[in-house]
Design an enzyme around this catalytic site. Structure first.
Site, PDB file in Angstrom:
ATOM      1  N   CYS A  32     -16.442   1.514   0.383  1.00 52.34           N
ATOM      2  CA  CYS A  32     -15.281   0.652   0.645  1.00 52.34           C
ATOM      3  C   CYS A  32     -14.858   0.712   2.109  1.00 52.34           C
ATOM      4  O   CYS A  32     -14.160  -0.183   2.578  1.00 52.34           O
ATOM      5  CB  CYS A  32     -14.127   1.056  -0.260  1.00 52.34           C
ATOM      6  SG  CYS A  32     -13.631   2.773  -0.041  1.00 52.34           S
ATOM      7  N   GLN A  83     -10.126  -3.938  -3.863  1.00 50.89           N
ATOM      8  CA  GLN A  83     -11.422  -3.418  -3.429  1.00 50.89           C
ATOM      9  C   GLN A  83     -12.464  -3.593  -4.527  1.00 50.89           C
ATOM     10  O   GLN A  83     -13.554  -4.127  -4.287  1.00 50.89           O
ATOM     11  CB  GLN A  83     -11.274  -1.935  -3.077  1.00 50.89           C
ATOM     12  CG  GLN A  83     -12.555  -1.298  -2.589  1.00 50.89           C
ATOM     13  CD  GLN A  83     -12.977  -1.839  -1.232  1.00 50.89           C
ATOM     14  OE1 GLN A  83     -12.181  -1.857  -0.292  1.00 50.89           O
ATOM     15  NE2 GLN A  83     -14.212  -2.289  -1.108  1.00 50.89           N
ATOM     16  N   ARG A 122       0.880  -1.181   0.000  1.00 55.97           N
ATOM     17  CA  ARG A 122       0.000   0.000   0.000  1.00 55.97           C
ATOM     18  C   ARG A 122       0.906   1.216   0.000  1.00 55.97           C
ATOM     19  O   ARG A 122       1.698   1.411   0.932  1.00 55.97           O
ATOM     20  CB  ARG A 122      -0.900  -0.014   1.239  1.00 55.97           C
ATOM     21  CG  ARG A 122      -1.627   1.295   1.467  1.00 55.97           C
ATOM     22  CD  ARG A 122      -2.737   1.183   2.502  1.00 55.97           C
ATOM     23  NE  ARG A 122      -3.865   0.469   1.953  1.00 55.97           N
ATOM     24  CZ  ARG A 122      -5.100   0.495   2.459  1.00 55.97           C
ATOM     25  NH1 ARG A 122      -5.355   1.200   3.540  1.00 55.97           N
ATOM     26  NH2 ARG A 122      -6.080  -0.171   1.891  1.00 55.97           N
ATOM     27  N   ASP A 136     -17.367   6.899  -1.643  1.00 53.69           N
ATOM     28  CA  ASP A 136     -16.117   6.742  -0.890  1.00 53.69           C
ATOM     29  C   ASP A 136     -15.843   8.076  -0.211  1.00 53.69           C
ATOM     30  O   ASP A 136     -16.521   9.081  -0.493  1.00 53.69           O
ATOM     31  CB  ASP A 136     -14.987   6.362  -1.866  1.00 53.69           C
ATOM     32  CG  ASP A 136     -13.650   6.096  -1.173  1.00 53.69           C
ATOM     33  OD1 ASP A 136     -13.611   5.982   0.071  1.00 53.69           O
ATOM     34  OD2 ASP A 136     -12.624   5.996  -1.894  1.00 53.69           O
ATOM     35  N   HIS A 196      -7.176   0.823  -6.618  1.00 54.99           N
ATOM     36  CA  HIS A 196      -7.423  -0.080  -5.481  1.00 54.99           C
ATOM     37  C   HIS A 196      -8.121  -1.331  -6.028  1.00 54.99           C
ATOM     38  O   HIS A 196      -9.301  -1.563  -5.781  1.00 54.99           O
ATOM     39  CB  HIS A 196      -8.298   0.646  -4.444  1.00 54.99           C
ATOM     40  CG  HIS A 196      -8.282   0.016  -3.084  1.00 54.99           C
ATOM     41  ND1 HIS A 196      -7.511  -1.087  -2.761  1.00 54.99           N
ATOM     42  CD2 HIS A 196      -8.973   0.334  -1.947  1.00 54.99           C
ATOM     43  CE1 HIS A 196      -7.710  -1.400  -1.488  1.00 54.99           C
ATOM     44  NE2 HIS A 196      -8.589  -0.556  -0.979  1.00 54.99           N
ATOM     45  N   ARG A 215     -13.539  -9.017   0.774  1.00 57.56           N
ATOM     46  CA  ARG A 215     -12.149  -8.674   0.475  1.00 57.56           C
ATOM     47  C   ARG A 215     -11.258  -9.894   0.659  1.00 57.56           C
ATOM     48  O   ARG A 215     -10.368 -10.158  -0.147  1.00 57.56           O
ATOM     49  CB  ARG A 215     -11.670  -7.539   1.410  1.00 57.56           C
ATOM     50  CG  ARG A 215     -12.257  -6.164   1.130  1.00 57.56           C
ATOM     51  CD  ARG A 215     -11.748  -5.568  -0.157  1.00 57.56           C
ATOM     52  NE  ARG A 215     -10.295  -5.483  -0.163  1.00 57.56           N
ATOM     53  CZ  ARG A 215      -9.578  -4.503   0.382  1.00 57.56           C
ATOM     54  NH1 ARG A 215     -10.201  -3.472   0.932  1.00 57.56           N
ATOM     55  NH2 ARG A 215      -8.264  -4.491   0.331  1.00 57.56           N
TER      56      ARG A 215
HETATM   57  N1   CP Z   1     -11.330  -0.464   2.202  1.00 56.86           N
HETATM   58  C1   CP Z   1     -10.046  -0.519   2.637  1.00 56.86           C
HETATM   59  O1   CP Z   1      -9.099  -0.688   1.866  1.00 56.86           O
HETATM   60  O2   CP Z   1      -9.928  -0.389   3.985  1.00 56.86           O
HETATM   61  P1   CP Z   1      -8.567  -0.174   4.781  1.00 56.86           P
HETATM   62  O3   CP Z   1      -8.035   1.173   4.428  1.00 56.86           O
HETATM   63  O4   CP Z   1      -8.964  -0.273   6.247  1.00 56.86           O
HETATM   64  O5   CP Z   1      -7.606  -1.265   4.417  1.00 56.86           O
HETATM   65  N1  NVA Z   2     -10.092   6.453  -1.425  1.00 53.02           N
HETATM   66  C1  NVA Z   2      -9.744   6.030  -0.081  1.00 53.02           C
HETATM   67  C2  NVA Z   2      -9.921   4.552   0.059  1.00 53.02           C
HETATM   68  C3  NVA Z   2      -9.619   4.003   1.430  1.00 53.02           C
HETATM   69  C4  NVA Z   2      -9.743   2.534   1.499  1.00 53.02           C
HETATM   70  C5  NVA Z   2      -8.317   6.448   0.225  1.00 53.02           C
HETATM   71  O1  NVA Z   2      -7.450   6.286  -0.641  1.00 53.02           O
HETATM   72  O2  NVA Z   2      -8.070   6.932   1.328  1.00 53.02           O
END
Ligand code: CP
Ligand code: NVA
Length: 315
Positions: free
Chosen positions: A274, A142, A112, A234, A139, A302
């Site tokens: 999400c 997701q 990430r 989101d 992502h 997930r």
């Molecule tokens: N939806 C998602 O990716 O959640 P987290 O940021 O908690 O991993």
């Molecule tokens: N769009 C959000 C998704 C979190 C899972 C972010 O990147 O923070």
């Protein structure tokens, strides 16, 4: 050991970086594999036996970290967690050096990151699979879980009508790529300056011709939501964009998922997010916590979809 009954071998790429790696047929196969893994987890208990995976997180996570850790261990694998929330990749040593060292010890990388280019560079530098656990641009884990959730609830995704309202962000980009592959009619409603990236939309529209998907862009959320079967939103401020929070919370106000907006969708439409969610901002508590909401099913799924991704990349 019998693992899957799938007819088509779905491995087409070494990595999962965006959600655009797989063809329409193979994207559908991945969802079928996910269903098999969810129904028969014990068949996949040995897939990662003896394998070590590095989980590198530059940003916080609840769902992604836990679902990867539990999923990997339930397939017989082991996890090495590298907490990079205090120091970005490439600061202490180059991204290529990190990747070239890791591949001497582990069999795959789940990362990430703030910048998509970091994932692209790691994937290009190593021979081991690299999985995007969220970047500024995509992502994919997701979006795959989201479409699996819709398929589970509604059956076929061919012509399924989904509207995403809010920020044209990482989640929206992977939803677009995979809508094009799965035959979904996806509408995206954003303020004009926050539309999804043009390259993602253009690439997806090319694929959509083959799969009979449709990708439509709107600025009016009400028009976009009319008669759809699912409404998705989101957070208005993604991780890494915190400096813009004040401006964004004004600009995005008309895009809130609330009772009025949901009433324009088809009867029985579901609400998706999400997570993490911000009650009172992008969604009201009554919608997020109400009967239409499938957000916890998305979260649960997930894990199954990520197990399917790893099964595909490691077999
Ligand atoms: N939806 C998602 O990716 O959640 P987290 O940021 O908690 O991993
Ligand atoms: N769009 C959000 C998704 C979190 C899972 C972010 O990147 O923070």
């Amino acid at each position: 050991m019998a693992t899957t009954t799938l007819a088509v071998p779905i491995q087409e790429a070494k990595d999962l970086l965006t959600g655009a790696e797989w063809s329409p047929a193979h994207s559908r196969e991945l969802l079928a594999l996910t269903a098999d893994i969810k129904a028969n987890p014990s068949r996949y208990a040995e897939t990662l036996r003896g394998k070590f995976l590095a989980l590198i997180f530059e940003k916080p996570s609840l769902r992604t970290r836990v679902t990867f850790e539990v999923g990997i261990q339930s397939m017989g694998g082991h996890v090495v967690f590298l907490d990079h929330t205090q120091a970005r990749l490439g600061e202490r040593e180059s991204i290529a050096d990190v990747a070239r060292n890791l591949e001497r010890w582990v069999h795959g990388i789940v990362a990430r990151v703030y910048e998509q280019r970091v994932l692209d560079e790691m994937a290009a530098t190593t021979d081991i699979p690299v999985v995007n656990a969220l970047s500024d641009k995509f992502h994919p884990c997701q979006a795959l879980a989201d479409y699996f959730t819709l398929e589970e609830k509604f059956g076929s995704l061919k012509g399924f009508k989904l509207t995403y309202v809010g920020d044209g962000n990482n989640v929206s980009h992977s939803l677009i790529y995979l809508a094009a592959r799965l035959g979904v009619h996806l509408r995206i409603a954003t303020p004009a300056n926050y539309a999804p990236d043009a390259d993602v939309v253009a690439d997806s529209r090319r694929v959509a011709k083959e799969s009979k998907a449709k990708i439509e862009l709107f600025t009016d959320p009400r028009e976009a939501v009319e008669d759809v079967q699912a409404v998705y939103t989101d957070s208005w401020t993604s991780m890494g964009f915190e400096a813009e929070e004040k401006v964004r919370s004004e600009v995005f106000k008309p895009y809130q998922a609330n009772r009025k907006l949901m009433s324009l969708a088809e009867r029985g439409a579901v609400f998706m997010h999400c997570l993490p969610a911000h009650r009172g901002y992008e969604v009201t508590p009554e919608i997020l916590d109400g009967a239409q909401s499938v957000v916890l099913d998305q979260s649960e799924n997930r894990m199954y979809v990520q197990k399917a991704i790893l099964h595909t990349l490691f077999r």
